[in-house]
Design a protein around this motif. Structure first.
Motif, short mmCIF file in Angstrom:
data_model
loop_
_atom_site.label_atom_id
_atom_site.label_comp_id
_atom_site.label_asym_id
_atom_site.label_seq_id
_atom_site.Cartn_x
_atom_site.Cartn_y
_atom_site.Cartn_z
N LEU A 150 0.84 -1.19 0.00
CA LEU A 150 0.00 0.00 0.00
C LEU A 150 0.88 1.24 0.00
CD1 LEU A 150 -2.70 -0.93 2.70
CD2 LEU A 150 -3.00 -0.93 0.22
N PRO A 151 0.36 2.38 -0.44
CA PRO A 151 1.11 3.64 -0.28
C PRO A 151 1.48 3.85 1.18
CG PRO A 151 -0.76 3.98 -1.74
CD PRO A 151 -0.90 2.59 -1.20
N SER A 152 2.64 4.41 1.41
CA SER A 152 3.19 4.50 2.77
C SER A 152 2.24 5.16 3.76
CB SER A 152 4.52 5.28 2.73
OG SER A 152 5.46 4.62 1.93
N LEU A 153 1.57 6.23 3.32
CA LEU A 153 0.68 6.95 4.23
C LEU A 153 -0.42 6.04 4.77
CD1 LEU A 153 -0.26 9.66 5.47
CD2 LEU A 153 -1.60 10.02 3.40
N TYR A 154 -1.04 5.26 3.90
CA TYR A 154 -2.11 4.36 4.32
C TYR A 154 -1.55 3.13 5.04
CZ TYR A 154 -4.45 7.15 0.73
OH TYR A 154 -4.93 8.19 -0.02
N HIS A 155 -0.41 2.65 4.57
CA HIS A 155 0.14 1.43 5.14
C HIS A 155 0.51 1.62 6.60
CE1 HIS A 155 3.72 -1.10 6.13
NE2 HIS A 155 2.89 -2.04 5.76
N TRP A 156 1.25 2.68 6.90
CA TRP A 156 1.69 2.87 8.28
C TRP A 156 0.52 3.22 9.19
CZ3 TRP A 156 5.93 0.69 9.40
CH2 TRP A 156 6.98 0.65 8.49
N GLY A 157 -0.47 3.94 8.67
CA GLY A 157 -1.65 4.23 9.48
C GLY A 157 -2.43 2.97 9.82
N ALA A 158 -2.65 2.10 8.82
CA ALA A 158 -3.38 0.86 9.06
C ALA A 158 -2.59 -0.08 9.97
CB ALA A 158 -3.70 0.18 7.73
N LEU A 159 -1.28 -0.15 9.75
CA LEU A 159 -0.44 -1.04 10.56
C LEU A 159 -0.43 -0.60 12.03
CD1 LEU A 159 1.51 -3.45 10.57
CD2 LEU A 159 3.37 -1.84 10.11
N TYR A 160 -0.31 0.71 12.26
CA TYR A 160 -0.31 1.22 13.63
C TYR A 160 -1.65 0.94 14.30
CZ TYR A 160 -0.45 4.57 17.47
OH TYR A 160 -0.58 5.15 18.71
N TYR A 161 -2.74 1.15 13.57
CA TYR A 161 -4.07 0.92 14.15
C TYR A 161 -4.27 -0.56 14.47
CZ TYR A 161 -9.10 1.44 14.82
OH TYR A 161 -10.36 1.44 15.36
N ARG A 162 -3.79 -1.44 13.60
CA ARG A 162 -3.92 -2.88 13.83
C ARG A 162 -3.14 -3.31 15.07
NH1 ARG A 162 -7.44 -6.86 13.36
NH2 ARG A 162 -6.63 -8.78 12.42
N LYS A 163 -1.92 -2.81 15.21
CA LYS A 163 -1.13 -3.16 16.39
C LYS A 163 -1.75 -2.60 17.66
CE LYS A 163 3.36 -3.53 14.07
NZ LYS A 163 4.75 -3.00 14.00
N LEU A 164 -2.35 -1.42 17.56
CA LEU A 164 -3.01 -0.83 18.72
C LEU A 164 -4.17 -1.70 19.19
CD1 LEU A 164 -2.76 1.79 20.42
CD2 LEU A 164 -4.53 2.77 18.96
N GLN A 165 -4.92 -2.26 18.23
CA GLN A 165 -6.01 -3.16 18.59
C GLN A 165 -5.50 -4.42 19.29
OE1 GLN A 165 -7.63 -3.75 14.67
NE2 GLN A 165 -9.34 -2.35 15.03
N ILE A 166 -4.43 -5.00 18.75
CA ILE A 166 -3.91 -6.25 19.30
C ILE A 166 -3.28 -6.02 20.67
CG2 ILE A 166 -2.28 -8.13 18.91
CD1 ILE A 166 -2.61 -7.58 15.90
N SER A 167 -2.58 -4.91 20.84
CA SER A 167 -1.90 -4.64 22.11
C SER A 167 -2.88 -4.47 23.26
CB SER A 167 -1.02 -3.39 21.99
OG SER A 167 -1.81 -2.24 21.70
N ARG A 168 -4.12 -4.14 22.94
CA ARG A 168 -5.13 -3.98 23.99
C ARG A 168 -5.37 -5.29 24.73
NH1 ARG A 168 -11.49 -2.34 22.84
NH2 ARG A 168 -12.20 -2.42 25.01
#
Length: 538
Positions: A293-311
């Motif tokens: 994915l384009p970097s802007l979308y990729h890093w945003g989605a990846l950060y959000y996914r990790k935030l969900q899992i870390s909960r």
């Protein structure tokens, strides 16, 4: 005297400037210059944010030759002909041009822009309904019950029919619209606007949240796989049993289409849905995860996914390698570590933890390829038994271009329809000069509406009218003795449920061919017949 004349110079200059700006040639020249400068600055933003410049390809060139800017790809059927006659919004999109129609601007606006307008107008009230699954997991259903500054739908219903303690759609005659967010569980502004407009058009929207996403608690040591429809099937059955006489429709956004299409394919004619629609769908899940994915979308989605899992890191540590998972640098790696292979068995802990580890490990796929054998959205496309409309844009920055086999699916399957536009971005399709809610019940918001919202809701209404007409036609043919089913089939039509009648109608619809209708996609080169071999059955 000279001092007085010098004092008049600024006033004279302002007067001359105003006069020049009112002169049409000068105003047109300034508009062209401003547009050019804005385009150069926007290209600089593209470069800084590493956003790819839209490359349209042959499909966009074909679309540009069409005055409507849309190509409807489908097999000639009676339903396709009916949509061609009664869906003006679908066939004549008014998608905004640049700069509002820029694909990245539309995509970011649909993800980040607030859904409600000034003073909170246009905000939808939801009431949450938690549903316990057979394996102990929990999914959430958010029922849209009203709008801000208006009486809640349930409150108005209770005034006339008494109190009702269960959340949901109180009016059993309203069609229920099941809304499925993307695979990250984000209820975007685009999705909230769809619920807002659906309420005004007479639908009862309900948003489906997967386990552990969208604020839904995670009570089992695993998440839902990309294309695993078991949870959705139980939720659909629950909604149907609570409202057995209401029509049930479904719409998905982005990667959420993987779940909806998997459900339609795996359950086939046993599905309780009457029709479905996918906005900017991900039709090939493995390719979507493997395409950067384009970097802007990729890093945003990846950060959000990790935030969900870390909960739920502490609870998931016994079944997942959380340290390695939180160090992943791509969405593919996260998906593979969560659902493929097995983690190291815990050497210490309660017996319940070891049991959870054994159950989760058994449910995991062996490797990446076997994971997609049972999670590809279109793995059972041949079993789909309800009309499915897919709205796609040629400049979508998040979804790979449609391949030839996928295009062949739409040209040869009577249940799949594709509306491909030149512009629209990912879940954007902004319309300039229109306001949300202006198409019924007055203007209740100031945000720009989306063409996809009105097209999908109009599609559902037209399909519903078409199936009712087919059902009445079958009843008249039986009464006149023309139906080969005889009295037995007539008895079934009279005593069967609304769901059974609707299923028989939709199956009869696509056996009927309308000889006079030839859609515009016939000009395109023919591909080999699209077939999907059933590779996995739960």
């Amino acid at each position: 005297m000279w001092d007085a004349l010098l004092c008049l110079v600024p006033t004279v200059l302002l007067f001359l400037t105003a006069a020049l700006l009112h002169w049409s040639p000068v105003r047109a020249l300034l508009e062209r210059v401003a547009t050019r400068v804005t385009w150069i600055l926007w290209k600089a933003v593209y470069w800084v944010l590493e956003l790819p410049t839209p490359t349209h390809g042959e499909w966009t060139n074909a679309l540009r030759s069409d005055l409507t800017g849309l190509r409807l790809v489908c097999k000639p059927t009676a339903l396709a002909h009916h949509l061609h006659l009664h869906c003006p919004t679908l066939l004549h999109p008014s998608v905004a041009a640049w700069p509002q129609g820029d694909p990245h601007l539309q995509t970011l606006a649909s993800l980040l822009w607030p859904a409600e307008g000034p003073s909170g107008r246009g905000k939808v009230h939801f009431t949450r309904d938690h549903f316990l699954l057979s394996d102990g997991g929990i999914v959430a259903l958010d029922w849209a019950v009203g709008l801000k500054d208006e009486p809640v739908v349930g409150a108005r219903w209770e005034q006339h029919h008494g109190s009702c303690r269960t959340p949901g759609c109180r009016n059993s005659n309203l069609p229920i619209l099941l809304v499925i967010p993307n695979c990250l569980g984000v209820v975007t502004a685009h999705l909230k606007q769809l619920c807002f407009l659906a309420l005004h058009c007479g639908f009862c929207p309900v948003v489906f949240h997967r386990r552990g996403l969208g604020g839904c608690p995670l009570t089992t040591p695993r998440y839902q796989e990309f294309g695993d429809p078991k949870d959705l099937a139980q939720a659909v059955t629950y909604v149907h049993r609570r409202h057995p006489t209401a029509g049930l429709l479904a719409v998905s956004e982005g990667s959420g289409s993987g779940l909806l299409l998997s459900y339609l394919g795996e359950y086939g004619s046993s599905s309780y849905l009457t029709a479905a629609a996918c906005i900017s769908p991900v039709l090939h899940g493995q390719l979507w995860f493997e395409t950067p994915l384009p970097s802007l979308y990729h890093w945003g989605a990846l950060y959000y996914r990790k935030l969900q899992i870390s909960r739920y890191a502490s609870a998931l540590r016994s079944v997942m390698d959380m340290g390695r998972l939180l160090r992943c640098r791509t969405l593919r790696d996260v998906e593979e570590l969560m659902f493929c292979g097995s983690s190291s068995k815990p050497t210490t802990g309660a017996p319940g933890e070891a049991q959870s580890w054994a159950e989760v490990t058994k449910a995991k796929a062996k490797d990446w390829e076997s994971y997609w054998e049972r999670n590809e959205p279109l793995r059972d496309a041949d079993e789909v038994a309800v009309p499915v409309l897919c709205l796609c844009s040629a400049d979508d920055p998040l979804v790979p271009p449609l391949s030839a086999p996928l295009m062949s699916l739409f040209r040869h399957s009577p249940y799949f329809l594709l509306a491909l536009t030149t512009r629209g971005g990912h879940c954007g399709f902004a319309r300039s000069g229109r306001k949300v809610g202006s198409g019924g019940g007055g203007s209740h918001g100031t945000s720009t509406s989306s063409w996809s919202h009105q097209a999908v809701l109009e599609y559902f209404q037209v399909v519903g009218d078409f199936l009712k007409g087919e059902e009445r036609g079958r009843g008249r043919r039986w009464a006149s003795g023309q139906d080969v089913g005889g009295p037995a089939q007539g008895a079934r039509l009279r005593s069967g449920t609304l769901l059974a009648r609707r299923r028989r109608a939709v199956q009869a619809v696509h056996r009927k061919r309308h000889q006079s209708y030839q859609p515009s996609q016939d000009e395109l080169p023919e591909e080999d017949l699209f077939t999907w071999n059933r590779s996995y059955t739960r």
